[in-house]
Enzyme design. Sequence first.
Site, PDB file in Angstrom:
ATOM      1  N   TYR A 152      43.944  46.029  41.699  1.00  0.00           N
ATOM      2  CA  TYR A 152      42.836  46.975  41.831  1.00  0.00           C
ATOM      3  C   TYR A 152      43.320  48.397  41.567  1.00  0.00           C
ATOM      4  O   TYR A 152      42.676  49.153  40.819  1.00  0.00           O
ATOM      5  CB  TYR A 152      42.251  46.867  43.237  1.00  0.00           C
ATOM      6  N   SER A 179      39.367  56.193  42.817  1.00  0.00           N
ATOM      7  CA  SER A 179      39.864  55.816  44.137  1.00  0.00           C
ATOM      8  C   SER A 179      41.266  56.384  44.323  1.00  0.00           C
ATOM      9  O   SER A 179      42.014  56.540  43.360  1.00  0.00           O
ATOM     10  CB  SER A 179      39.929  54.295  44.269  1.00  0.00           C
TER      11      SER A 179
END
Length: 251
Positions: free
Chosen positions: A157, A144
Amino acid sequence: MKDAFGIPQSLLVLGGTSEIALATARRLVARRTRTVWLAGRPSTALDAAAEQLRGLGAEVRTVAFDALDSESHEAALGKVFAEGDVDLVLLAFGILGDQAHDEREPLNAVRVAQTNYTGAVSAGLVSARALQAQGHGSLVVLSSVAGERARRANFIYGSSKAGLDAFAQGLGDALHGTGVHVMVVRPGFVRSRMTAGMEEAPLATTPEAVATAIELGLRRRSETVWVPGALRVVMSAVRHLPRTLFRRLPV
C-alpha cells in the site's frame, strides 16, 4: 467558478463512496458548493451518498466509474465535463489491501497498485486536461503518510501511495501557471471503514478532520496538506532515519 473564499461551486468526486470524500462534500455543500458529481461503481452505497447530499440542498448526479478500467476514464469523465465547468476534482479512491495475504498472492498486490496508482494516473491526467481546457479548477489528490517511507507492515500500500504522491506533485508542477491548482493531501491513520479493526496509530484523525483541512487548503491554495499538521515534522524525522534504526521501529 470558486467564490471569493476559494470554495468551489461544482465538485466531481472520483471515489464517490469514500468517507473522506463525502465528509468533504458535506462540508463544501454547507459552504457554497451546489453541484456534485459522485463517480464510482454503481451501488446502493453510491445512491445513498447521493441522496444524503441532495438532502443538504445540492444537485447531485452519479456517474459510473471504475478505477481499474482505465480505458473507460476518458469517456466517463468526459460526460461530466461536457455538462459544464467543474471547479474541483477530488481524487479519493483507493484500497488498503491485506499486506500479509497480498505478499502470498501477487495478483492481489497488483490490484492494490493498479487501483491506487495506475488508475489514479489515468483519472488524474484525464481530469487535469479537462480542467486545463476550461482554464481553471483544482485537483485534490488524497495521498497518505504511508507513501513517505515504506514500512514492513504495509509496503505494498505504501509504495502505491508513494507513486501516487510523486505523480501528483509532478502534475502540479506541470500545471503551474495554467490556472489549474493541484493539492496533495497526506492524512495519517484515519478512523474509517477501511481501517476498522486495525490497531490505531498515533496522531489518528477522522474523515471530518481531513475535510476541514482540505477546505482550509483550498482557501490558501496550498500545494501540500498534512492531517494532522504535526505529521509534517514526524514524517520528516522518520524519512531521514538510518535504515538500520528504521527497521527496529514497531511499525
